[in-house]
Design an enzyme around this catalytic site. Structure first.
Site, PDB file in Angstrom:
ATOM      1  CE  LYS A 195      -0.798  26.635  54.844  1.00 14.34           C
ATOM      2  NZ  LYS A 195       0.125  27.571  54.168  1.00 14.34           N
TER       3      LYS A 195
ATOM      4  CG  MET B 226      -0.553  29.188  49.566  1.00 18.94           C
ATOM      5  SD  MET B 226      -1.208  28.726  47.966  1.00 18.94           S
ATOM      6  CE  MET B 226      -2.169  27.281  48.395  1.00 18.94           C
TER       7      MET B 226
ATOM      8  CG  ASN C 236       4.529  30.845  60.020  1.00 20.86           C
ATOM      9  OD1 ASN C 236       5.391  31.710  59.885  1.00 20.86           O
ATOM     10  ND2 ASN C 236       3.764  30.434  59.024  1.00 20.86           N
TER      11      ASN C 236
ATOM     12  CB  CYS D 167       1.827  33.816  57.762  1.00 21.60           C
ATOM     13  SG  CYS D 167       0.689  33.825  56.348  1.00 21.60           S
TER      14      CYS D 167
ATOM     15  CE  LYS E 124       9.302  28.885  57.026  1.00 22.99           C
ATOM     16  NZ  LYS E 124       8.375  27.977  56.392  1.00 22.99           N
TER      17      LYS E 124
ATOM     18  CG  ASN F 269       7.423  32.110  55.804  1.00 24.88           C
ATOM     19  OD1 ASN F 269       7.048  31.799  54.673  1.00 24.88           O
ATOM     20  ND2 ASN F 269       6.665  31.958  56.865  1.00 24.88           N
TER      21      ASN F 269
ATOM     22  N   GLY G 101      12.055  29.835  46.025  1.00 19.88           N
ATOM     23  CA  GLY G 101      12.829  29.293  44.908  1.00 19.88           C
ATOM     24  C   GLY G 101      14.224  29.866  44.796  1.00 19.88           C
TER      25      GLY G 101
ATOM     26  N   GLY H 200      14.915  27.587  51.828  1.00 22.39           N
ATOM     27  CA  GLY H 200      15.008  28.644  50.816  1.00 22.39           C
ATOM     28  C   GLY H 200      15.908  28.231  49.679  1.00 22.39           C
TER      29      GLY H 200
ATOM     30  N   GLY I 143      10.635  23.520  49.864  1.00 23.63           N
ATOM     31  CA  GLY I 143       9.327  24.118  49.628  1.00 23.63           C
ATOM     32  C   GLY I 143       8.949  24.104  48.156  1.00 23.63           C
ATOM     33  CB  THR I 144       9.766  26.460  45.397  1.00 27.32           C
ATOM     34  OG1 THR I 144       9.340  27.640  46.083  1.00 27.32           O
ATOM     35  CG2 THR I 144       9.467  26.599  43.913  1.00 27.32           C
TER      36      THR I 144
HETATM   37  O1  RRO Z   1      -0.470  30.219  53.697  1.00 30.42           O
HETATM   38  C1  RRO Z   1       0.283  31.105  53.245  1.00 30.42           C
HETATM   39  O2  RRO Z   1      -0.109  32.001  52.482  1.00 30.42           O
HETATM   40  C2  RRO Z   1       1.708  31.161  53.607  1.00 30.42           C
HETATM   41  C3  RRO Z   1       2.170  31.032  54.892  1.00 30.42           C
HETATM   42 BR1  RRO Z   1       1.094  30.601  56.336  1.00 30.42          BR
HETATM   43  C4  RRO Z   1       3.563  31.201  55.165  1.00 30.42           C
HETATM   44  O3  RRO Z   1       4.050  31.123  56.307  1.00 30.42           O
HETATM   45  N1  RRO Z   1       4.368  31.493  54.122  1.00 30.42           N
HETATM   46  C5  RRO Z   1       3.910  31.616  52.860  1.00 30.42           C
HETATM   47  O4  RRO Z   1       4.698  31.889  51.933  1.00 30.42           O
HETATM   48  N2  RRO Z   1       2.571  31.434  52.603  1.00 30.42           N
END
Ligand code: RRO
Length: 314
Positions: A48, A74, A129, A132, A166, A195, A223, A251, A273-274
């Protein structure tokens, strides 16, 4: 004589026995989750995104799954970079590369984290990254080309471990060129595209409400719907950057055919991911089996046989 279909690849100079691994985000925050990725058929383990200090992230609900994918806000919940550095020794027991994702809350934090990670044993590479979408008040660095250059200048003064970035999704052709022009000036090992598509909105029509709490319901979209955007970003950066920069596709990957498409566009490896959130780490073996089946049917023994070979129409 029969030949095994190989999914082996190389990212940042590290051999991976499978070109599939986890996206940074789902199921890779705790040691138990990272262990599960390590024990699975994933070709690498990616953490993460880490900040300087541990973070709780945004208030819940902050992840929501739909029939076509997901929305998340998140807000970077993670254990702090020292935790992911400490995990490196354990990661090494799985005999696959271990990558740490870094997403400092400011440029100085990114530099401090990367200085601390750089040169450390068992940290195979760093994924910085730049994208985000979910920390209120913090713009996505990857949408500001000059600031991305400034950050990379600061970072590359200190880094000895291979480092990739990223990126957020780009939608306008000049923006691909502008980001590629920045990246060409640095010894970037890989580029991960993409991302989540930032700041989408999902609505529960029964409740006439948003589905996640932070940022009035706005969040990153993952997704099925993002696959065409991901493929376009993979393709563009594959064509614009030197061929020694690995492109990592991310993706909309939930089947072997999705991976096949990403590799045709130029991906050397792909992240899930998803679908990993939905299915758990068993997805790596299932998707790998599907990809082997497709490759076998087409007579491809390895991914280099079709990587980047997407045809265009006359
Ligand atoms: O943690 C998040 O809300 C998050 C991050 Br760091 C990211 O790079 N991409 C995302 O969809 N959520």
């Amino acid at each position: 004589m029969t030949y095994e279909t190989s999914l082996a690849t190389v990212v940042a100079g590290c051999p991976l026995s499978s070109c599939l691994y986890n996206a940074s985000g789902p199921l890779c925050t705790t040691a138990a989750e990272l262990d599960a990725v390590g024990s699975s058929e994933a070709g690498a383990i990616l953490s993460k995104s880490a900040t300087l200090e541990k973070r709780q992230g945004n208030p819940s609900p902050r992840y929501f799954e739909t029939t076509w994918g997901s929305i998340n806000s998140m807000g970077l919940p993670n254990e702090g970079y020292r935790y992911y550095l400490d995990y490196a020794k354990r990661a090494a027991t799985f005999n696959k590369p271990y990558f740490i994702s870094v997403s400092g809350l400011g440029f100085e934090d990114n530099v401090a984290i990367i200085r601390a990670l750089s040169g450390q044993e068992h940290v195979s590479a760093i994924e910085l990254n730049l994208s985000c979408p979910n920390v209120p008040g913090k713009p996505q660095t990857g949408y500001d080309f000059e600031q991305s250059r400034v950050l990379l200048e600061m970072i590359f003064e200190h880094v000895t471990t291979p480092l990739g970035v990223k990126l957020p999704p780009y939608f306008d052709l000049p923006h691909f060129e502008m980001m590629a022009a920045v990246l060409r000036d640095f010894p970037i090992a890989f580029v991960t595209c993409i991302n989540s598509i930032g700041n989408g909105l999902v609505i529960d029509t029964d409740q006439e409400s948003v589905v996640i709490k932070p940022k009035s319901g706005f969040g990153g979209i993952g997704g099925d719907f993002i696959k065409p955007t991901a493929l376009a970003n993979v393709r563009k950066f594959y064509t614009l950057l030197d061929k020694d920069v690995a492109i990592i596709g991310c993706g909309g990957i939930k089947s072997g055919m999705d991976v096949f498409e990403h590799i045709l566009c130029g991906a050397s490896a792909v992240q899930v991911g998803t679908q990993l959130m939905r299915e758990g780490v068993g997805c790596f073996a299932r998707i790998a089996a599907e990809l082997r089946e497709i490759m076998g049917g087409k007579g491809y023994r390895d991914i280099d046989s079709f990587k980047g070979k997407l045809k265009t129409l006359e």
